[in-house]
Write a protein that holds these residues in place. Structure first.
Motif, PDB file in Angstrom:
ATOM      1  N   ARG A 114      48.043  38.717  42.923  1.00  0.00           N
ATOM      2  CA  ARG A 114      46.947  39.635  42.568  1.00  0.00           C
ATOM      3  C   ARG A 114      46.804  40.725  43.634  1.00  0.00           C
ATOM      4  O   ARG A 114      46.578  41.890  43.316  1.00  0.00           O
ATOM      5  CB  ARG A 114      45.639  38.871  42.398  1.00  0.00           C
ATOM      6  CG  ARG A 114      45.671  37.966  41.169  1.00  0.00           C
ATOM      7  CD  ARG A 114      44.329  37.462  40.797  1.00  0.00           C
ATOM      8  NE  ARG A 114      43.703  38.533  40.005  1.00  0.00           N
ATOM      9  CZ  ARG A 114      42.405  38.645  39.814  1.00  0.00           C
ATOM     10  NH1 ARG A 114      41.583  37.771  40.336  1.00  0.00           N
ATOM     11  NH2 ARG A 114      41.935  39.630  39.087  1.00  0.00           N
ATOM     12  N   GLN A 115      46.955  40.340  44.901  1.00  0.00           N
ATOM     13  CA  GLN A 115      46.920  41.326  45.987  1.00  0.00           C
ATOM     14  C   GLN A 115      48.084  42.301  45.853  1.00  0.00           C
ATOM     15  O   GLN A 115      47.911  43.507  46.041  1.00  0.00           O
ATOM     16  CB  GLN A 115      46.973  40.634  47.350  1.00  0.00           C
ATOM     17  CG  GLN A 115      45.752  39.830  47.688  1.00  0.00           C
ATOM     18  CD  GLN A 115      45.949  38.966  48.929  1.00  0.00           C
ATOM     19  OE1 GLN A 115      47.072  38.715  49.369  1.00  0.00           O
ATOM     20  NE2 GLN A 115      44.851  38.480  49.477  1.00  0.00           N
ATOM     21  N   ALA A 116      49.248  41.770  45.534  1.00  0.00           N
ATOM     22  CA  ALA A 116      50.427  42.617  45.354  1.00  0.00           C
ATOM     23  C   ALA A 116      50.211  43.578  44.192  1.00  0.00           C
ATOM     24  O   ALA A 116      50.543  44.762  44.289  1.00  0.00           O
ATOM     25  CB  ALA A 116      51.670  41.758  45.120  1.00  0.00           C
ATOM     26  N   TYR A 117      49.671  43.088  43.100  1.00  0.00           N
ATOM     27  CA  TYR A 117      49.383  43.947  41.948  1.00  0.00           C
ATOM     28  C   TYR A 117      48.456  45.090  42.359  1.00  0.00           C
ATOM     29  O   TYR A 117      48.715  46.255  42.036  1.00  0.00           O
ATOM     30  CB  TYR A 117      48.759  43.133  40.810  1.00  0.00           C
ATOM     31  CG  TYR A 117      48.241  43.993  39.692  1.00  0.00           C
ATOM     32  CD1 TYR A 117      49.111  44.556  38.770  1.00  0.00           C
ATOM     33  CD2 TYR A 117      46.882  44.263  39.563  1.00  0.00           C
ATOM     34  CE1 TYR A 117      48.642  45.369  37.745  1.00  0.00           C
ATOM     35  CE2 TYR A 117      46.396  45.066  38.548  1.00  0.00           C
ATOM     36  CZ  TYR A 117      47.286  45.613  37.642  1.00  0.00           C
ATOM     37  OH  TYR A 117      46.818  46.421  36.641  1.00  0.00           O
ATOM     38  N   ALA A 118      47.378  44.775  43.080  1.00  0.00           N
ATOM     39  CA  ALA A 118      46.431  45.810  43.524  1.00  0.00           C
ATOM     40  C   ALA A 118      47.126  46.826  44.431  1.00  0.00           C
ATOM     41  O   ALA A 118      46.920  48.041  44.295  1.00  0.00           O
ATOM     42  CB  ALA A 118      45.245  45.164  44.241  1.00  0.00           C
ATOM     43  N   GLY A 119      47.955  46.326  45.339  1.00  0.00           N
ATOM     44  CA  GLY A 119      48.693  47.228  46.223  1.00  0.00           C
ATOM     45  C   GLY A 119      49.667  48.101  45.464  1.00  0.00           C
ATOM     46  O   GLY A 119      49.786  49.309  45.732  1.00  0.00           O
ATOM     47  N   LEU A 120      50.369  47.521  44.504  1.00  0.00           N
ATOM     48  CA  LEU A 120      51.318  48.290  43.693  1.00  0.00           C
ATOM     49  C   LEU A 120      50.598  49.328  42.833  1.00  0.00           C
ATOM     50  O   LEU A 120      51.108  50.438  42.642  1.00  0.00           O
ATOM     51  CB  LEU A 120      52.156  47.350  42.824  1.00  0.00           C
ATOM     52  CG  LEU A 120      53.190  46.512  43.582  1.00  0.00           C
ATOM     53  CD1 LEU A 120      53.708  45.375  42.711  1.00  0.00           C
ATOM     54  CD2 LEU A 120      54.326  47.382  44.096  1.00  0.00           C
ATOM     55  N   ARG A 121      49.416  48.992  42.325  1.00  0.00           N
ATOM     56  CA  ARG A 121      48.628  49.968  41.542  1.00  0.00           C
ATOM     57  C   ARG A 121      48.282  51.182  42.401  1.00  0.00           C
ATOM     58  O   ARG A 121      48.420  52.327  41.959  1.00  0.00           O
ATOM     59  CB  ARG A 121      47.330  49.342  41.013  1.00  0.00           C
ATOM     60  CG  ARG A 121      47.462  48.397  39.879  1.00  0.00           C
ATOM     61  CD  ARG A 121      47.714  49.029  38.565  1.00  0.00           C
ATOM     62  NE  ARG A 121      46.616  49.850  38.104  1.00  0.00           N
ATOM     63  CZ  ARG A 121      46.624  50.516  36.987  1.00  0.00           C
ATOM     64  NH1 ARG A 121      47.676  50.461  36.188  1.00  0.00           N
ATOM     65  NH2 ARG A 121      45.622  51.256  36.620  1.00  0.00           N
ATOM     66  N   CYS A 122      47.847  50.932  43.625  1.00  0.00           N
ATOM     67  CA  CYS A 122      47.525  52.027  44.547  1.00  0.00           C
ATOM     68  C   CYS A 122      48.751  52.882  44.828  1.00  0.00           C
ATOM     69  O   CYS A 122      48.680  54.113  44.831  1.00  0.00           O
ATOM     70  CB  CYS A 122      46.955  51.480  45.858  1.00  0.00           C
ATOM     71  SG  CYS A 122      45.325  50.776  45.717  1.00  0.00           S
ATOM     72  N   MET A 123      49.875  52.227  45.042  1.00  0.00           N
ATOM     73  CA  MET A 123      51.101  52.964  45.334  1.00  0.00           C
ATOM     74  C   MET A 123      51.575  53.746  44.110  1.00  0.00           C
ATOM     75  O   MET A 123      52.058  54.871  44.242  1.00  0.00           O
ATOM     76  CB  MET A 123      52.182  52.020  45.826  1.00  0.00           C
ATOM     77  CG  MET A 123      51.837  51.416  47.178  1.00  0.00           C
ATOM     78  SD  MET A 123      53.092  50.310  47.761  1.00  0.00           S
ATOM     79  CE  MET A 123      54.270  51.493  48.367  1.00  0.00           C
ATOM     80  N   MET A 124      51.425  53.182  42.927  1.00  0.00           N
ATOM     81  CA  MET A 124      51.804  53.876  41.698  1.00  0.00           C
ATOM     82  C   MET A 124      50.970  55.148  41.549  1.00  0.00           C
ATOM     83  O   MET A 124      51.492  56.202  41.184  1.00  0.00           O
ATOM     84  CB  MET A 124      51.615  52.955  40.487  1.00  0.00           C
ATOM     85  CG  MET A 124      52.072  53.519  39.167  1.00  0.00           C
ATOM     86  SD  MET A 124      53.859  53.719  38.993  1.00  0.00           S
ATOM     87  CE  MET A 124      54.406  52.035  38.809  1.00  0.00           C
ATOM     88  N   GLU A 125      49.693  55.062  41.856  1.00  0.00           N
ATOM     89  CA  GLU A 125      48.826  56.235  41.788  1.00  0.00           C
ATOM     90  C   GLU A 125      49.215  57.274  42.827  1.00  0.00           C
ATOM     91  O   GLU A 125      49.225  58.472  42.558  1.00  0.00           O
ATOM     92  CB  GLU A 125      47.367  55.828  41.956  1.00  0.00           C
ATOM     93  CG  GLU A 125      46.830  55.043  40.777  1.00  0.00           C
ATOM     94  CD  GLU A 125      45.438  54.469  41.016  1.00  0.00           C
ATOM     95  OE1 GLU A 125      44.771  54.875  41.998  1.00  0.00           O
ATOM     96  OE2 GLU A 125      45.030  53.603  40.225  1.00  0.00           O
ATOM     97  N   LYS A 126      49.561  56.811  44.010  1.00  0.00           N
ATOM     98  CA  LYS A 126      49.905  57.722  45.106  1.00  0.00           C
ATOM     99  C   LYS A 126      51.256  58.386  44.919  1.00  0.00           C
ATOM    100  O   LYS A 126      51.413  59.595  45.151  1.00  0.00           O
ATOM    101  CB  LYS A 126      49.888  56.965  46.437  1.00  0.00           C
ATOM    102  CG  LYS A 126      50.177  57.835  47.638  1.00  0.00           C
ATOM    103  CD  LYS A 126      50.000  57.050  48.922  1.00  0.00           C
ATOM    104  CE  LYS A 126      50.213  57.946  50.121  1.00  0.00           C
ATOM    105  NZ  LYS A 126      49.988  57.227  51.372  1.00  0.00           N
ATOM    106  N   PHE A 127      52.280  57.625  44.484  1.00  0.00           N
ATOM    107  CA  PHE A 127      53.639  58.150  44.418  1.00  0.00           C
ATOM    108  C   PHE A 127      54.116  58.456  43.002  1.00  0.00           C
ATOM    109  O   PHE A 127      55.188  59.016  42.820  1.00  0.00           O
ATOM    110  CB  PHE A 127      54.607  57.175  45.100  1.00  0.00           C
ATOM    111  CG  PHE A 127      54.340  56.997  46.552  1.00  0.00           C
ATOM    112  CD1 PHE A 127      54.604  58.003  47.456  1.00  0.00           C
ATOM    113  CD2 PHE A 127      53.797  55.803  47.019  1.00  0.00           C
ATOM    114  CE1 PHE A 127      54.331  57.846  48.800  1.00  0.00           C
ATOM    115  CE2 PHE A 127      53.519  55.628  48.361  1.00  0.00           C
ATOM    116  CZ  PHE A 127      53.790  56.651  49.257  1.00  0.00           C
ATOM    117  N   GLY A 128      53.339  58.052  42.008  1.00  0.00           N
ATOM    118  CA  GLY A 128      53.755  58.265  40.620  1.00  0.00           C
ATOM    119  C   GLY A 128      53.322  59.574  40.107  1.00  0.00           C
ATOM    120  O   GLY A 128      53.721  60.183  39.200  1.00  0.00           O
TER     121      GLY A 128
END
Length: 179
Positions: A165-179
């Motif tokens: 769940r922590q990884a998912y939250a981190g990946l969501r943030c990164m997707m928003e930042k780099f996507g």
């Protein structure tokens, strides 16, 4: 395999081989890399925050023409450029991955596969050294947390649900930042 090379290097400079020495080991690297601010210990930090790790150095383009659309290797988790299928310079296996031996006489080793002008539709992001595949990236983009948790546990030997769940939250943030 493109996840080990993207985003591409945008630094211009000479690709002539120069000697690099680190901890008593000598290697040949492109001259442009030896002078680059992203060069560290024989690898590249050009997108370290995005991919959560090193990327390989840029050894220049392959001289084989053809499509660079990813093709999955049978019975493997790896993808290679379509032009590499059947190429005599392709080396590797379904466990470790693949590399190009086209210029082994110059570099004394294999080099990363050349993806040409092809770029992935989703950003290449990483988190805490986890194995992440395209289905995870697509699910993160679409907000499918349960799928991401299940898939991360499969790809990474049963991580805890809390960590996933922590990884998912981190990946969501990164997707928003780099996507």
């Amino acid at each position: 395999m493109y996840r080990k090379t993207m985003p591409k290097c945008e630094v211009k400079g000479s690709l002539d081989p120069v000697i690099f020495s680190h901890m008593g080991i000598e290697d040949l690297i492109p001259a442009k890399c030896a002078k680059c601010e992203y060069f560290l210990e024989g690898e590249c930090l050009r997108a370290e925050e995005q991919v959560d790790g090193y990327l390989p150095l840029d050894y220049g383009a392959c001289r084989v023409n053809g499509s660079c659309i990813p093709v999955q290797i049978e019975n493997s988790r790896f993808y290679i450029p379509e032009k590499c299928v059947g190429c005599s310079s392709l080396a590797g296996d379904t466990q470790v991955g693949y590399q190009c031996l086209q210029d082994k006489d110059i570099w004394k080793k294999g080099k990363p596969l050349d993806w040409g002008e092809w770029t992935p539709s989703l950003p290449n992001i990483g988190y805490a050294g986890l194995n992440i595949d395209e289905s995870v990236l697509e699910a993160v983009k679409n907000g499918a947390e349960a799928f991401v948790i299940k898939r991360l546990r499969i790809l990474n030997n049963n991580l805890t649900i809390k960590f996933c769940r922590q990884a998912y939250a981190g990946l969501r943030c990164m997707m928003e930042k780099f996507g």
